[in-house]
Design a protein around this motif. Structure first.
Motif, PDB file in Angstrom:
ATOM      1  N   ILE A  11       0.855  -1.184   0.000  1.00 19.55           N
ATOM      2  CA  ILE A  11       0.000   0.000   0.000  1.00 19.55           C
ATOM      3  C   ILE A  11       0.895   1.240   0.000  1.00 19.55           C
ATOM      4  O   ILE A  11       1.502   1.583   1.024  1.00 19.55           O
ATOM      5  CB  ILE A  11      -0.951   0.019   1.210  1.00 19.55           C
ATOM      6  CG1 ILE A  11      -1.693  -1.324   1.336  1.00 19.55           C
ATOM      7  CG2 ILE A  11      -1.938   1.175   1.083  1.00 19.55           C
ATOM      8  CD1 ILE A  11      -2.477  -1.725   0.098  1.00 19.55           C
ATOM      9  N   VAL A  12       0.976   1.898  -1.143  1.00 14.28           N
ATOM     10  CA  VAL A  12       1.802   3.101  -1.270  1.00 14.28           C
ATOM     11  C   VAL A  12       1.169   4.257  -0.503  1.00 14.28           C
ATOM     12  O   VAL A  12       1.851   5.002   0.213  1.00 14.28           O
ATOM     13  CB  VAL A  12       1.982   3.482  -2.753  1.00 14.28           C
ATOM     14  CG1 VAL A  12       2.759   4.790  -2.886  1.00 14.28           C
ATOM     15  CG2 VAL A  12       2.694   2.365  -3.512  1.00 14.28           C
ATOM     16  N   SER A  13      -0.146   4.410  -0.642  1.00 11.24           N
ATOM     17  CA  SER A  13      -0.864   5.471   0.060  1.00 11.24           C
ATOM     18  C   SER A  13      -2.323   5.069   0.193  1.00 11.24           C
ATOM     19  O   SER A  13      -2.831   4.221  -0.545  1.00 11.24           O
ATOM     20  CB  SER A  13      -0.745   6.806  -0.691  1.00 11.24           C
ATOM     21  OG  SER A  13      -1.339   6.724  -1.973  1.00 11.24           O
ATOM     22  N   GLY A  14      -2.995   5.691   1.162  1.00  8.63           N
ATOM     23  CA  GLY A  14      -4.420   5.461   1.330  1.00  8.63           C
ATOM     24  C   GLY A  14      -4.761   4.635   2.550  1.00  8.63           C
ATOM     25  O   GLY A  14      -3.890   4.089   3.244  1.00  8.63           O
ATOM     26  N   ARG A  15      -6.058   4.527   2.813  1.00  6.34           N
ATOM     27  CA  ARG A  15      -6.596   3.729   3.918  1.00  6.34           C
ATOM     28  C   ARG A  15      -7.914   3.110   3.475  1.00  6.34           C
ATOM     29  O   ARG A  15      -8.697   3.742   2.755  1.00  6.34           O
ATOM     30  CB  ARG A  15      -6.841   4.588   5.164  1.00  6.34           C
ATOM     31  CG  ARG A  15      -5.603   5.139   5.834  1.00  6.34           C
ATOM     32  CD  ARG A  15      -5.939   5.928   7.087  1.00  6.34           C
ATOM     33  NE  ARG A  15      -6.789   7.081   6.813  1.00  6.34           N
ATOM     34  CZ  ARG A  15      -8.040   7.217   7.200  1.00  6.34           C
ATOM     35  NH1 ARG A  15      -8.631   6.235   7.872  1.00  6.34           N
ATOM     36  NH2 ARG A  15      -8.727   8.296   6.906  1.00  6.34           N
ATOM     37  N   GLY A  16      -8.137   1.880   3.888  1.00  2.00           N
ATOM     38  CA  GLY A  16      -9.396   1.247   3.529  1.00  2.00           C
ATOM     39  C   GLY A  16      -9.498  -0.157   4.073  1.00  2.00           C
ATOM     40  O   GLY A  16      -8.587  -0.664   4.737  1.00  2.00           O
ATOM     41  N   GLU A  17     -10.615  -0.795   3.790  1.00  7.29           N
ATOM     42  CA  GLU A  17     -10.861  -2.167   4.217  1.00  7.29           C
ATOM     43  C   GLU A  17     -10.588  -3.121   3.060  1.00  7.29           C
ATOM     44  O   GLU A  17     -11.110  -2.921   1.950  1.00  7.29           O
ATOM     45  CB  GLU A  17     -12.307  -2.334   4.687  1.00  7.29           C
ATOM     46  CG  GLU A  17     -12.628  -1.613   5.974  1.00  7.29           C
ATOM     47  CD  GLU A  17     -14.035  -1.909   6.455  1.00  7.29           C
ATOM     48  OE1 GLU A  17     -14.824  -2.492   5.667  1.00  7.29           O
ATOM     49  OE2 GLU A  17     -14.351  -1.569   7.605  1.00  7.29           O
ATOM     50  N   LEU A  18      -9.790  -4.134   3.330  1.00  7.52           N
ATOM     51  CA  LEU A  18      -9.548  -5.199   2.363  1.00  7.52           C
ATOM     52  C   LEU A  18     -10.283  -6.432   2.857  1.00  7.52           C
ATOM     53  O   LEU A  18      -9.897  -7.047   3.869  1.00  7.52           O
ATOM     54  CB  LEU A  18      -8.046  -5.467   2.235  1.00  7.52           C
ATOM     55  CG  LEU A  18      -7.627  -6.546   1.228  1.00  7.52           C
ATOM     56  CD1 LEU A  18      -8.054  -6.160  -0.191  1.00  7.52           C
ATOM     57  CD2 LEU A  18      -6.128  -6.782   1.276  1.00  7.52           C
ATOM     58  N   ASP A  19     -11.372  -6.787   2.171  1.00 12.52           N
ATOM     59  CA  ASP A  19     -12.162  -7.961   2.535  1.00 12.52           C
ATOM     60  C   ASP A  19     -11.611  -9.176   1.820  1.00 12.52           C
ATOM     61  O   ASP A  19     -11.441  -9.161   0.592  1.00 12.52           O
ATOM     62  CB  ASP A  19     -13.625  -7.769   2.128  1.00 12.52           C
ATOM     63  CG  ASP A  19     -14.320  -6.689   2.929  1.00 12.52           C
ATOM     64  OD1 ASP A  19     -13.963  -6.501   4.103  1.00 12.52           O
ATOM     65  OD2 ASP A  19     -15.211  -6.016   2.378  1.00 12.52           O
ATOM     66  N   THR A  20     -11.338 -10.236   2.559  1.00 15.52           N
ATOM     67  CA  THR A  20     -10.932 -11.502   1.959  1.00 15.52           C
ATOM     68  C   THR A  20     -11.869 -12.590   2.463  1.00 15.52           C
ATOM     69  O   THR A  20     -12.622 -12.381   3.423  1.00 15.52           O
ATOM     70  CB  THR A  20      -9.480 -11.869   2.338  1.00 15.52           C
ATOM     71  OG1 THR A  20      -9.456 -12.435   3.661  1.00 15.52           O
ATOM     72  CG2 THR A  20      -8.563 -10.649   2.280  1.00 15.52           C
TER      73      THR A  20
END
Length: 350
Positions: free
Chosen positions: A98-107
């Motif tokens: 992840i170079v930049s940003g924020r979020g949810e990664l659903d697996t």
């Protein structure tokens, strides 16, 4: 006349990367600074932020490859909104940075709240999607046909998996509401097949046994101090084929890397974060590529107050894709800036 031209210059010729025999060559001249080059087999520097936003405008846009080789690829992805579909690569492991940003990664084994600096290893055949995005995600992805596994040298000195490695959390939610059908895109090499469901197939209630998806942040990878003339950075991951390796290279406490012929491995380095620049590289997401056998040195790594970067070595012969060519610049191999022959500044402007 530069001082280095008058003094002996040491070059290292290595076989099998850091693991094989080395030959030391002494010269009067310093050779990494070439005047210009003609042809395709040249070192490149990729400004990943220059990839046009329109490439990712489609809601179902997939990662874009910039470098490819047999059994390995390097891709870029940008997400500003949640994915309405699932995605699974059944032939390759994927290493997401992840170079930049924020979020949810659903697996399908749980959810991760990711941020800049995170490295997430998603094995083949695991379905995932980007969920809620708090800040636009920009990521650099390494895709390997061979299995990647965590293999930290010097642990816990370099990286302590017991403290800093984690896995997705099953959230127990039933999934996204589905108005019509839910799609999962299955990738097999360069072919895509869609499966459709009347329920969201990704969420899980619990997971037992060995972890599948794992995550750590580069801020927890430490640069080891090595002896005078020490060469090898700390290895973080390797592939079961022995063709691909991932090393931590940020602020390594050693002398400057030697002038080097790496006879067997292409070298791809991702500058992750500052505050210090790495030679002429100062923008997160800058990717450098030195094809195997080309003479290079690279900037000083022991800088204060430090920076983060990682190196991928691959035996594969890499080539640029059309998208990669659009954001590539000829690179000089001393400080890894844009080569003056291009008529551009040697330091990224952003």
């Amino acid at each position: 006349m530069p001082d280095e031209v008058l003094a002996p210059n040491i070059e290292l010729f290595s076989r099998n990367g850091f693991a094989g025999p080395n030959t030391t060559i002494v010269r009067a001249q310093y050779r990494p600074r070439f005047l210009h080059a003609r042809g395709e087999y040249v070192p490149r520097r990729f400004h990943t932020w220059d990839l046009p936003a329109g490439v990712f405008a489609e809601p179902k846009a997939l990662p874009v490859p910039i470098l490819e080789g047999e059994g390995i690829g390097f891709q870029l992805n940008r997400r500003s909104a949640a994915m309405s579909f699932g995605y699974v690569n059944v032939r390759s492991d994927e290493l997401h940075y992840i170079v930049s940003g924020r979020g949810e990664l659903d697996t399908e084994v749980g959810t991760l709240d990711v941020r800049a600096g995170d490295i997430v290893l998603i094995p083949r055949a695991v379905t995932y999607r980007w969920g809620e995005i708090a800040e636009e995600i920009n990521e650099f992805i390494v895709v390997t046909a061979s299995e990647l596994h965590l293999d930290p040298e010097g642990a816990p000195g370099t990286f302590n998996p017991d403290l800093h490695l984690d896995r997705p959390t099953p959230h127990g939610r039933p999934g996204l509401p589905v108005e019509d059908e839910y799609e999962v895109v299955v990738r097999t090499g360069d072919t895509f097949t869609s499966y459709f469901y009347d329920v969201d197939p990704i969420p899980c209630l619990d997971v037992l046994g060995a972890p599948l998806v794992v995550r750590f942040n580069l801020e927890h990878v430490q640069g080891l101090a090595v002896a005078e003339g020490g060469l090898a950075p700390a290895r973080l991951m390797s592939s079961t084929s022995g063709n691909d390796f991932v090393f931590g290279t940020g602020s390594r406490r050693s002398t400057r890397p030697p002038v080097h012929h790496n006879a067997d491995f292409d070298e791809v380095i991702c500058y992750a974060m500052g505050p210090s620049p790495w030679g002429s590289v100062d923008t997160p997401g800058t990717v450098t590529w030195t094809p195997k056998g080309l003479l290079h040195q690279g900037p000083e790594e022991d800088v204060q107050p430090g920076y983060r970067a990682f190196l991928i070595e691959t035996r594969s012969d890499l080539t640029m894709t059309p998208a990669g060519r659009d954001i590539a610049h000829l690179m000089e191999t001393d400080q890894y800036g844009v080569h003056p022959a291009e008529g551009q500044t040697a330091t990224a402007a952003r």
